[in-house]
Design a protein around this motif. Sequence first.
Motif, PDB file in Angstrom:
ATOM      1  N   VAL A 218       0.810  -1.171   0.022  1.00  0.00           N
ATOM      2  CA  VAL A 218      -0.041  -0.139   0.156  1.00  0.00           C
ATOM      3  C   VAL A 218       0.891   1.225  -0.123  1.00  0.00           C
ATOM      4  CG1 VAL A 218      -1.482   1.476   1.600  1.00  0.00           C
ATOM      5  CG2 VAL A 218      -1.983  -1.098   0.927  1.00  0.00           C
ATOM      6  N   GLU A 219       1.904   1.158   0.905  1.00  0.00           N
ATOM      7  CA  GLU A 219       2.889   2.246   0.680  1.00  0.00           C
ATOM      8  C   GLU A 219       3.591   2.583  -0.364  1.00  0.00           C
ATOM      9  OE1 GLU A 219       3.101   4.611   3.018  1.00  0.00           O
ATOM     10  OE2 GLU A 219       4.845   5.566   2.463  1.00  0.00           O
ATOM     11  N   LEU A 220       4.108   1.545  -1.165  1.00  0.00           N
ATOM     12  CA  LEU A 220       4.673   1.614  -2.169  1.00  0.00           C
ATOM     13  C   LEU A 220       3.797   2.216  -3.289  1.00  0.00           C
ATOM     14  CD1 LEU A 220       6.761  -1.797  -2.368  1.00  0.00           C
ATOM     15  CD2 LEU A 220       7.863   0.630  -1.985  1.00  0.00           C
ATOM     16  N   ARG A 221       2.554   1.414  -3.515  1.00  0.00           N
ATOM     17  CA  ARG A 221       1.696   2.171  -4.345  1.00  0.00           C
ATOM     18  C   ARG A 221       1.372   3.614  -4.172  1.00  0.00           C
ATOM     19  NH1 ARG A 221      -3.107  -2.122  -5.427  1.00  0.00           N
ATOM     20  NH2 ARG A 221      -3.613  -0.622  -6.968  1.00  0.00           N
ATOM     21  N   ARG A 222       1.379   3.914  -2.920  1.00  0.00           N
ATOM     22  CA  ARG A 222       1.131   5.451  -2.802  1.00  0.00           C
ATOM     23  C   ARG A 222       2.403   6.170  -3.392  1.00  0.00           C
ATOM     24  NH1 ARG A 222       2.729   9.163   0.522  1.00  0.00           N
ATOM     25  NH2 ARG A 222       4.056   7.576   1.513  1.00  0.00           N
ATOM     26  N   MET A 223       3.588   5.883  -3.254  1.00  0.00           N
ATOM     27  CA  MET A 223       4.832   6.271  -3.642  1.00  0.00           C
ATOM     28  C   MET A 223       4.958   6.218  -5.058  1.00  0.00           C
ATOM     29  SD  MET A 223       7.182   5.562  -0.431  1.00  0.00           S
ATOM     30  CE  MET A 223       8.648   6.616  -1.252  1.00  0.00           C
ATOM     31  N   PHE A 224       4.560   5.213  -5.745  1.00  0.00           N
ATOM     32  CA  PHE A 224       4.813   5.102  -7.093  1.00  0.00           C
ATOM     33  C   PHE A 224       3.499   4.431  -7.812  1.00  0.00           C
ATOM     34  CE2 PHE A 224       9.398   5.512  -6.259  1.00  0.00           C
ATOM     35  CZ  PHE A 224       9.691   4.974  -4.893  1.00  0.00           C
ATOM     36  N   PRO A 225       2.760   5.480  -8.083  1.00  0.00           N
ATOM     37  CA  PRO A 225       1.307   5.094  -8.523  1.00  0.00           C
ATOM     38  C   PRO A 225       1.721   4.410  -9.986  1.00  0.00           C
ATOM     39  CG  PRO A 225       1.767   7.535  -8.375  1.00  0.00           C
ATOM     40  CD  PRO A 225       2.841   6.875  -7.739  1.00  0.00           C
ATOM     41  N   ASP A 226       2.683   4.992 -10.641  1.00  0.00           N
ATOM     42  CA  ASP A 226       2.596   4.450 -12.083  1.00  0.00           C
ATOM     43  C   ASP A 226       3.069   3.148 -12.411  1.00  0.00           C
ATOM     44  OD1 ASP A 226       1.861   7.232 -13.203  1.00  0.00           O
ATOM     45  OD2 ASP A 226       4.154   7.633 -12.985  1.00  0.00           O
ATOM     46  N   TYR A 227       3.803   2.528 -11.329  1.00  0.00           N
ATOM     47  CA  TYR A 227       4.191   0.984 -11.334  1.00  0.00           C
ATOM     48  C   TYR A 227       3.052   0.117 -11.255  1.00  0.00           C
ATOM     49  CZ  TYR A 227       9.012   3.078 -11.103  1.00  0.00           C
ATOM     50  OH  TYR A 227      10.392   3.505 -11.365  1.00  0.00           O
ATOM     51  N   ASP A 228       3.334  -1.255 -11.883  1.00  0.00           N
ATOM     52  CA  ASP A 228       2.450  -2.103 -11.936  1.00  0.00           C
ATOM     53  C   ASP A 228       2.403  -2.709 -10.388  1.00  0.00           C
ATOM     54  OD1 ASP A 228       0.550  -4.347 -13.250  1.00  0.00           O
ATOM     55  OD2 ASP A 228       2.428  -5.361 -12.549  1.00  0.00           O
ATOM     56  N   PRO A 229       1.351  -2.930  -9.832  1.00  0.00           N
ATOM     57  CA  PRO A 229       1.233  -3.684  -8.403  1.00  0.00           C
ATOM     58  C   PRO A 229       2.250  -5.026  -8.352  1.00  0.00           C
ATOM     59  CG  PRO A 229      -1.007  -2.836  -8.996  1.00  0.00           C
ATOM     60  CD  PRO A 229      -0.132  -2.739 -10.160  1.00  0.00           C
ATOM     61  N   ALA A 230       1.965  -5.643  -9.398  1.00  0.00           N
ATOM     62  CA  ALA A 230       2.811  -7.113  -9.461  1.00  0.00           C
ATOM     63  C   ALA A 230       4.091  -6.924  -9.621  1.00  0.00           C
ATOM     64  CB  ALA A 230       2.361  -7.835 -10.577  1.00  0.00           C
ATOM     65  N   GLY A 231       4.782  -5.869 -10.265  1.00  0.00           N
ATOM     66  CA  GLY A 231       5.886  -5.397 -10.537  1.00  0.00           C
ATOM     67  C   GLY A 231       6.530  -4.945  -9.149  1.00  0.00           C
TER      68      GLY A 231
END
Length: 398
Positions: free
Chosen positions: A10-23
């Motif tokens: 969740v934290e990573l998706r907030r910081m890097f919204p352009d990246y694929d979640p699986a990646g």
Amino acid sequence: MDRTTDEKLVELRRMFPDYDPAGLLDVLVSCDGSLKRTRTLLGSGEETQRSIKRFKPQQTLSRFIKAPHSAVRTTHSSKPITLYAKSEIEASLKYCTYHTNVLPEDLAEKLLHQTLNDAHYKASEFYLFGNKCTSNHQSRMFMPAKPSDVFYYNGREVTDYGVYSNEMMLAQVLIEDVVNNALSQRIGLPFQAKSGQWEAQAAFSNKYEKDSNLDWHSDRMTNIGPHPIIASLSLGFSRDFRVRKVYPSDSQIFSIKPQHNSLVIMHAGFQEEYKHCVPLLPKKYRIPTEDLHPTAGARRINITYRNYLIKDPIFCRLCGSPMDLRRMFKDPAKRGRYFYQCSKSYTEHNGFNEGNECKGFSYANFEKDPPLTDDEEHGSFWLADDDIEARALQSSKC
């Protein structure tokens, strides 16, 4: 209390919204679950440069790609980044496309058998500073028929060549279809062939044993012209094919492993912007049995079909030897200018004192016949649209 993997994602998706979640999960796992190290790897700046050395040297770029044609974000590393999928290869290497199963299986096997058993392949020879050098792989030129005129390749008249078999000719016809279909989906560059469909006039083949390699180089444009298109067919054992930008000198290296019966199309711009090589296999490396090709074992055949645009050689005004067509790239202030340089020191012992070379030089102007000019400003010129450094520097001088 340690945070859970879901909380970290969740934290990573907030910081890097352009990246694929699986990646993002892939990166987090490769960093042993460390949120701090994952942030550092995906971030930028000096801390990234220091930290990257701690991570795995072989990476696949799918973890960094949101969509097949989105921009790829990578951190610089001295270790090759391995590209596996077609989408990874084409997103990372701008002037390259990758195609699998390009020939019918039986045709690919017949062509592989013919070339493996061709006894006329031999090591290439060339001179550097008066010293004779020999490659540790074997090569052979093939042509559809005996040429009506003198044919030059890399500064030498071609007298030893093989004539196409029916299989090699059929393979060329099928490969031309693949190339032209790929070209129909790309925007052409200014100096590439404009005469309708791409056609090959000859094929140059390399044969690699287990202990063979091919050093870093860009294919000479002398006969294939500026912005050439080369279709490279791989048969047999799968070997690393490495690619890096010609500038800067420490550019990130990318590695792909073309499979049996696959085609790498080096599109217009590839020879100007990239160098490529086939590295030696690691010492004491034991090839897994399942990786060996049932016919070729650890041997690889590479056949590059080429379109020869420049039939008449340009001769040096100082010594009379054929000249090579090249493009400047080291100095961003001059990058993009095409020029002709005498090839004598590369094709024969020239009788000069060791270390000296013929100084024959001229700028290239592709609108003239012969395509030569002594005026730098009248020479032919091309810069890649993403070469920000050279474009900014050269614009400031205008």
